[in-house]
Design an enzyme around this catalytic site. Structure first.
Site, mmCIF file in Angstrom:
data_model
loop_
_atom_site.group_PDB
_atom_site.id
_atom_site.type_symbol
_atom_site.label_atom_id
_atom_site.label_comp_id
_atom_site.label_asym_id
_atom_site.label_seq_id
_atom_site.Cartn_x
_atom_site.Cartn_y
_atom_site.Cartn_z
ATOM 1 N N ARG A 47 58.427 68.543 33.362
ATOM 2 C CA ARG A 47 57.432 68.459 32.284
ATOM 3 C C ARG A 47 56.457 67.387 32.703
ATOM 4 O O ARG A 47 56.854 66.264 33.019
ATOM 5 C CB ARG A 47 58.149 68.098 30.971
ATOM 6 C CG ARG A 47 57.259 67.680 29.826
ATOM 7 C CD ARG A 47 56.464 68.859 29.284
ATOM 8 N NE ARG A 47 55.827 68.560 28.030
ATOM 9 C CZ ARG A 47 54.684 67.897 27.884
ATOM 10 N NH1 ARG A 47 54.070 67.401 28.928
ATOM 11 N NH2 ARG A 47 54.174 67.707 26.700
ATOM 12 N N GLU A 55 49.932 75.080 23.575
ATOM 13 C CA GLU A 55 51.043 76.027 23.654
ATOM 14 C C GLU A 55 50.517 77.396 24.084
ATOM 15 O O GLU A 55 49.330 77.683 23.937
ATOM 16 C CB GLU A 55 51.738 76.136 22.293
ATOM 17 C CG GLU A 55 52.395 74.857 21.833
ATOM 18 C CD GLU A 55 53.586 74.457 22.678
ATOM 19 O OE1 GLU A 55 54.286 75.334 23.207
ATOM 20 O OE2 GLU A 55 53.822 73.246 22.808
ATOM 21 N N ARG A 89 64.649 68.337 30.464
ATOM 22 C CA ARG A 89 63.660 68.465 31.539
ATOM 23 C C ARG A 89 63.314 67.081 32.078
ATOM 24 O O ARG A 89 63.270 66.100 31.327
ATOM 25 C CB ARG A 89 62.374 69.123 31.029
ATOM 26 C CG ARG A 89 62.559 70.507 30.483
ATOM 27 C CD ARG A 89 61.275 71.052 29.905
ATOM 28 N NE ARG A 89 60.829 70.227 28.785
ATOM 29 C CZ ARG A 89 59.824 70.548 27.976
ATOM 30 N NH1 ARG A 89 59.159 71.667 28.161
ATOM 31 N NH2 ARG A 89 59.487 69.753 26.985
#
Length: 158
Positions: A47, A55, A89
């Site tokens: 990330r 998004e 992540r």
């Protein structure tokens, strides 16, 4: 004994977070999330640090993904893991190309991401966002861009 174990864990985690790692980008999940394959053929989801891209279903979400893909898909990148998020992540600063561009900065410069001020105090990214806003580049061409964190909150309430 407990303090010694805590100290060892702290030192170990710090050493992981300060290493420059490399891998081949094998997948672009969205504008700020990619998957890399290291030399041991282990895949890791990264990330991007310091930014937040729209998004997928948000305006400019697909364009942010396309931008990231155009910059690093199937390329070998260097990255520094700075933290882990709640989804497991690795949060990473990604560098690519012969001139070692910082991907988060390129996304902000091109109006494909917000500088995530909650997690970053980078003056460079703040200035790049102001410049992109003033020039109405990318997501800043929208008369009412909504930060992804706000957009997710509104979507959950529906």
């Amino acid at each position: 004994m407990r303090k010694l174990l805590l100290l060892i864990l702290l030192l170990f985690s710090h050493s992981i977070f300060s290493q420059i790692l490399s891998g081949k980008v094998i997948s672009i999940k969205d504008g700020d999330t990619v998957v890399v394959l290291d030399s041991l053929k282990q895949s890791t989801t990264l990330r991007l640090a310091e930014i937040d891209c729209p998004e997928k279903k948000q305006p400019f979400g697909n364009r942010a993904k396309q931008f990231t893909s155009s910059q690093i898909y199937l390329a070998t990148i260097n990255y520094v893991v700075t933290d882990m998020d709640r989804y497991g992540r690795a949060i990473a600063m990604i560098y690519y190309g012969d001139d070692n561009k910082y991907l988060s900065a390129e996304l902000v410069r091109n109006g494909m991401a917000w500088h995530y001020k909650k997690y970053s105090n980078s003056k460079e990214l703040a200035e790049l966002e102001i410049s992109a806003r003033e020039k109405k580049i990318g997501l800043w061409s929208d008369p009412n861009p909504i930060m992804p964190s706000e957009w997710r909150t509104v979507r959950r309430k529906k």
